[in-house]
Scaffold this motif. Structure first.
Motif, PDB file in Angstrom:
ATOM      1  N   CYS A   5      31.459 -34.784  13.147  1.00 41.27           N
ATOM      2  CA  CYS A   5      30.864 -33.557  13.655  1.00 41.27           C
ATOM      3  C   CYS A   5      31.974 -32.556  13.989  1.00 41.27           C
ATOM      4  O   CYS A   5      32.990 -32.911  14.575  1.00 41.27           O
ATOM      5  CB  CYS A   5      30.025 -33.855  14.899  1.00 41.27           C
ATOM      6  N   VAL A   6      31.759 -31.291  13.629  1.00 45.79           N
ATOM      7  CA  VAL A   6      32.779 -30.271  13.871  1.00 45.79           C
ATOM      8  C   VAL A   6      32.833 -29.843  15.329  1.00 45.79           C
ATOM      9  O   VAL A   6      33.831 -29.277  15.764  1.00 45.79           O
ATOM     10  CB  VAL A   6      32.562 -29.035  12.976  1.00 45.79           C
ATOM     11  N   ILE A   7      31.808 -30.123  16.110  1.00 42.75           N
ATOM     12  CA  ILE A   7      31.770 -29.681  17.512  1.00 42.75           C
ATOM     13  C   ILE A   7      32.228 -30.791  18.453  1.00 42.75           C
ATOM     14  O   ILE A   7      33.135 -30.603  19.259  1.00 42.75           O
ATOM     15  CB  ILE A   7      30.359 -29.200  17.883  1.00 42.75           C
ATOM     16  N   CYS A   8      31.603 -31.956  18.370  1.00 44.34           N
ATOM     17  CA  CYS A   8      31.903 -33.019  19.334  1.00 44.34           C
ATOM     18  C   CYS A   8      32.862 -34.075  18.788  1.00 44.34           C
ATOM     19  O   CYS A   8      33.242 -34.986  19.501  1.00 44.34           O
ATOM     20  CB  CYS A   8      30.620 -33.687  19.805  1.00 44.34           C
ATOM     21  N   ASP A   9      33.262 -33.971  17.535  1.00 46.75           N
ATOM     22  CA  ASP A   9      34.156 -34.928  16.873  1.00 46.75           C
ATOM     23  C   ASP A   9      33.600 -36.342  16.828  1.00 46.75           C
ATOM     24  O   ASP A   9      34.347 -37.303  16.652  1.00 46.75           O
ATOM     25  CB  ASP A   9      35.538 -34.947  17.522  1.00 46.75           C
ATOM     26  N   GLY A  10      32.279 -36.479  16.981  1.00 44.52           N
ATOM     27  CA  GLY A  10      31.646 -37.786  16.855  1.00 44.52           C
ATOM     28  C   GLY A  10      31.541 -38.174  15.390  1.00 44.52           C
ATOM     29  O   GLY A  10      31.308 -37.348  14.527  1.00 44.52           O
ATOM     30  N   GLN A  11      31.731 -39.446  15.107  1.00 45.83           N
ATOM     31  CA  GLN A  11      31.674 -39.918  13.735  1.00 45.83           C
ATOM     32  C   GLN A  11      30.335 -40.581  13.469  1.00 45.83           C
ATOM     33  O   GLN A  11      29.798 -41.285  14.319  1.00 45.83           O
ATOM     34  CB  GLN A  11      32.811 -40.882  13.465  1.00 45.83           C
ATOM     35  N   SER A  12      29.810 -40.324  12.278  1.00 45.92           N
ATOM     36  CA  SER A  12      28.529 -40.879  11.861  1.00 45.92           C
ATOM     37  C   SER A  12      28.659 -41.426  10.449  1.00 45.92           C
ATOM     38  O   SER A  12      29.589 -41.094   9.721  1.00 45.92           O
ATOM     39  CB  SER A  12      27.438 -39.809  11.884  1.00 45.92           C
ATOM     40  N   GLN A  13      27.688 -42.212  10.084  1.00 42.98           N
ATOM     41  CA  GLN A  13      27.626 -42.772   8.749  1.00 42.98           C
ATOM     42  C   GLN A  13      26.410 -42.198   8.043  1.00 42.98           C
ATOM     43  O   GLN A  13      25.293 -42.299   8.545  1.00 42.98           O
ATOM     44  CB  GLN A  13      27.531 -44.302   8.824  1.00 42.98           C
ATOM     45  N   LEU A  14      26.603 -41.550   6.892  1.00 39.95           N
ATOM     46  CA  LEU A  14      25.509 -41.019   6.087  1.00 39.95           C
ATOM     47  C   LEU A  14      25.345 -41.881   4.845  1.00 39.95           C
ATOM     48  O   LEU A  14      26.330 -42.360   4.278  1.00 39.95           O
ATOM     49  CB  LEU A  14      25.806 -39.589   5.639  1.00 39.95           C
ATOM     50  N   TYR A  32      29.697 -30.659   8.695  1.00 37.75           N
ATOM     51  CA  TYR A  32      28.660 -31.525   9.241  1.00 37.75           C
ATOM     52  C   TYR A  32      28.558 -31.327  10.746  1.00 37.75           C
ATOM     53  O   TYR A  32      29.561 -31.237  11.444  1.00 37.75           O
ATOM     54  CB  TYR A  32      28.997 -32.996   8.947  1.00 37.75           C
ATOM     55  N   MET A  33      27.313 -31.212  11.228  1.00 39.30           N
ATOM     56  CA  MET A  33      27.051 -31.140  12.658  1.00 39.30           C
ATOM     57  C   MET A  33      26.024 -32.223  12.991  1.00 39.30           C
ATOM     58  O   MET A  33      24.988 -32.325  12.337  1.00 39.30           O
ATOM     59  CB  MET A  33      26.499 -29.760  13.029  1.00 39.30           C
ATOM     60  N   CYS A  34      26.336 -33.033  13.999  1.00 36.44           N
ATOM     61  CA  CYS A  34      25.443 -34.135  14.349  1.00 36.44           C
ATOM     62  C   CYS A  34      24.125 -33.589  14.907  1.00 36.44           C
ATOM     63  O   CYS A  34      24.020 -32.418  15.288  1.00 36.44           O
ATOM     64  CB  CYS A  34      26.113 -35.073  15.352  1.00 36.44           C
ATOM     65  N   HIS A  35      23.135 -34.440  14.963  1.00 34.36           N
ATOM     66  CA  HIS A  35      21.795 -34.037  15.398  1.00 34.36           C
ATOM     67  C   HIS A  35      21.798 -33.558  16.852  1.00 34.36           C
ATOM     68  O   HIS A  35      21.123 -32.584  17.183  1.00 34.36           O
ATOM     69  CB  HIS A  35      20.824 -35.206  15.215  1.00 34.36           C
ATOM     70  N   ASP A  36      22.551 -34.214  17.718  1.00 36.79           N
ATOM     71  CA  ASP A  36      22.601 -33.825  19.131  1.00 36.79           C
ATOM     72  C   ASP A  36      23.167 -32.415  19.296  1.00 36.79           C
ATOM     73  O   ASP A  36      22.617 -31.590  20.044  1.00 36.79           O
ATOM     74  CB  ASP A  36      23.438 -34.808  19.938  1.00 36.79           C
ATOM     75  N   CYS A  37      24.256 -32.111  18.618  1.00 38.87           N
ATOM     76  CA  CYS A  37      24.865 -30.776  18.712  1.00 38.87           C
ATOM     77  C   CYS A  37      23.941 -29.723  18.106  1.00 38.87           C
ATOM     78  O   CYS A  37      23.813 -28.625  18.631  1.00 38.87           O
ATOM     79  CB  CYS A  37      26.216 -30.753  18.012  1.00 38.87           C
ATOM     80  N   TYR A  38      23.308 -30.057  16.988  1.00 39.76           N
ATOM     81  CA  TYR A  38      22.384 -29.122  16.344  1.00 39.76           C
ATOM     82  C   TYR A  38      21.230 -28.767  17.279  1.00 39.76           C
ATOM     83  O   TYR A  38      20.882 -27.597  17.433  1.00 39.76           O
ATOM     84  CB  TYR A  38      21.852 -29.737  15.042  1.00 39.76           C
TER      85      TYR A  38
END
Length: 66
Positions: A5-14, A32-38
């Motif tokens: 994620c570009v905002i929180c730097d959290g990593q996810s798997q797509l 990519y922006m995670c669902h929480d930040c979006y």
């Protein structure tokens, strides 16, 4: 596909078969922006719109003006 994620730097798997994963692979300018930040940005933007202090400038394509 591993994304960050570009905002929180959290990593996810797509999943590699998702259209978003293909978009991120083929067009490096997309981020990519995670669902929480979006959702957080969506709620804050709606609150600003409801307050009346937010003015959205849109481009007029007919007259080429803002």
């Amino acid at each position: 596909m591993k994304v960050q994620c570009v905002i929180c730097d959290g990593q996810s798997q797509l999943d590699d078969d998702l259209p978003l994963a293909k978009k991120l692979r083929n067009r490096p300018i997309h981020t990519y922006m995670c669902h929480d930040c979006y959702e957080r940005i969506k709620i804050k933007t709606e609150a600003r719109l409801a307050s009346g202090n937010f003015h959205l400038y849109q481009y007029d394509t007919k007259n080429n003006e803002f």
